[in-house]
Design a protein around this motif. Structure first.
Motif, PDB file in Angstrom:
ATOM      1  N   PRO A 207      -4.605  -1.719   6.398  1.00 54.04           N
ATOM      2  CA  PRO A 207      -3.714  -3.022   6.815  1.00 54.04           C
ATOM      3  C   PRO A 207      -3.069  -1.787   8.207  1.00 54.04           C
ATOM      4  O   PRO A 207      -3.079  -2.284   9.071  1.00 54.04           O
ATOM      5  CB  PRO A 207      -2.960  -3.552   5.871  1.00 54.04           C
ATOM      6  CG  PRO A 207      -4.212  -3.533   5.042  1.00 54.04           C
ATOM      7  CD  PRO A 207      -4.782  -2.013   4.946  1.00 54.04           C
ATOM      8  N   GLY A 208      -2.386  -0.952   8.073  1.00 52.40           N
ATOM      9  CA  GLY A 208      -1.316  -0.634   8.629  1.00 52.40           C
ATOM     10  C   GLY A 208      -1.507   0.731   9.612  1.00 52.40           C
ATOM     11  O   GLY A 208      -1.128   0.907  10.075  1.00 52.40           O
ATOM     12  N   VAL A 209      -2.727   1.683   9.104  1.00 52.60           N
ATOM     13  CA  VAL A 209      -2.886   2.011   9.770  1.00 52.60           C
ATOM     14  C   VAL A 209      -4.186   2.680   9.534  1.00 52.60           C
ATOM     15  O   VAL A 209      -5.051   2.140   8.763  1.00 52.60           O
ATOM     16  CB  VAL A 209      -2.663   3.695   9.191  1.00 52.60           C
ATOM     17  CG1 VAL A 209      -2.789   4.154   7.685  1.00 52.60           C
ATOM     18  CG2 VAL A 209      -2.275   5.262   9.903  1.00 52.60           C
ATOM     19  N   THR A 210      -5.388   3.999   9.973  1.00 48.65           N
ATOM     20  CA  THR A 210      -6.794   4.562  10.120  1.00 48.65           C
ATOM     21  C   THR A 210      -6.226   5.983  10.036  1.00 48.65           C
ATOM     22  O   THR A 210      -6.058   6.838  11.296  1.00 48.65           O
ATOM     23  CB  THR A 210      -7.532   4.009  11.689  1.00 48.65           C
ATOM     24  OG1 THR A 210      -7.345   2.317  11.558  1.00 48.65           O
ATOM     25  CG2 THR A 210      -8.562   4.135  10.751  1.00 48.65           C
ATOM     26  N   HIS A 211      -6.962   6.850   8.676  1.00 47.89           N
ATOM     27  CA  HIS A 211      -6.550   7.880   8.653  1.00 47.89           C
ATOM     28  C   HIS A 211      -8.193   8.500   9.186  1.00 47.89           C
ATOM     29  O   HIS A 211      -8.936   7.625   8.706  1.00 47.89           O
ATOM     30  CB  HIS A 211      -6.372   8.149   7.095  1.00 47.89           C
ATOM     31  CG  HIS A 211      -5.539   7.521   6.573  1.00 47.89           C
ATOM     32  ND1 HIS A 211      -4.326   7.683   6.448  1.00 47.89           N
ATOM     33  CD2 HIS A 211      -5.488   5.976   6.223  1.00 47.89           C
ATOM     34  CE1 HIS A 211      -3.236   6.950   6.276  1.00 47.89           C
ATOM     35  NE2 HIS A 211      -4.512   5.893   6.140  1.00 47.89           N
TER      36      HIS A 211
END
Length: 237
Positions: A207-211
């Motif tokens: 939800p808070g970041v794409t790795h």
């Protein structure tokens, strides 16, 4: 085999911090009150909220999550680190007597200093013979594990430009900073007809970041793709 790896949190428009203070570009004493910090803390919010990051810093709390698993994985893979002097200067006091690295750290610098030993297995060796020498020393100290580029962004650019990086993981925060220090740009030393090729190896979306993890293939020449001029293409206007 030992790999040279790097990971960096960036905004969607490629910034890893806010803009550098033009009046005091090398003064780290007031970094927390300067223009860099707000952008930096926004793009790294995902890590600060992760349990593995907080435990490594000696803090309580945090969430058990995919983000936390990636933080733990990153720390576990590193057997030694390479770091820029500006990064070290910013972190020396906040890291305290037991920094989170728990491994040898080799600081690329023009200013010599005696080896700094800290608790928990962290040591800082100040390398004045250049980036390649620092990476060489880190490889020897890594014990077969990875050499991790610990920052900052300018050092990562130098590692990429020198062709020393094997793996890059970007943690892309869903925010546009508009202005700031961009990870990719003139610091890579690329000409108009060449680029650095990356092969996606893993994508983890939270939800808070794409790795996104990439294998770095190296430089290649860019060529003009004129296939659109071919009469054999279906749908040619």
């Amino acid at each position: 085999m030992t790999k040279v790896t790097a990971q960096m949190s960036v905004s969607l428009d490629g910034c890893y911090t806010g803009p550098r203070d033009p009046q005091h570009p090398h003064d780290m004493s007031g970094w927390m009150q300067g223009p860099e910090a707000p952008g930096f803390f926004r793009v790294t919010r995902w890590a600060v909220d992760a349990m593995a990051w907080r435990e490594r810093q000696g803090f309580a709390g945090g969430a058990r999550s995919a983000d936390s698993e990636i933080v733990a994985e990153t720390f576990a893979a590193a057997g030694a680190y390479v770091m820029g002097r500006r990064m070290f200067d910013a972190g020396e006091v906040p890291w305290g007597d037991e920094p989170p690295f728990r491994a040898p750290v080799f600081v690329v610098t023009h200013r010599a200093r005696a080896v700094l030993e800290r608790r928990g297995g962290t040591s800082f060796t100040f390398v004045t013979e250049g980036l390649e020498r620092a990476v060489e020393l880190a490889r020897a100290a890594a014990g077969g594990k990875d050499v991790a580029v610990a920052g900052g962004g300018e050092l990562l650019q130098q590692v990429l430009a020198a062709g020393l990086l094997d793996q890059l993981e970007l943690h892309i925060a869903p925010v546009l900073l508009g202005d700031g220090q961009r990870l990719f740009g003139p610091g890579l030393g690329l000409g108009a007809d060449d680029g650095v090729e990356l092969v996606p190896a893993r994508v983890v979306d939270t939800p808070g970041v794409t790795h996104i993890r990439y294998t770095v293939s190296g430089r290649s020449k860019l060529v003009l793709d004129d296939r659109g001029a071919s009469g054999d293409l279906v749908g040619r206007p």
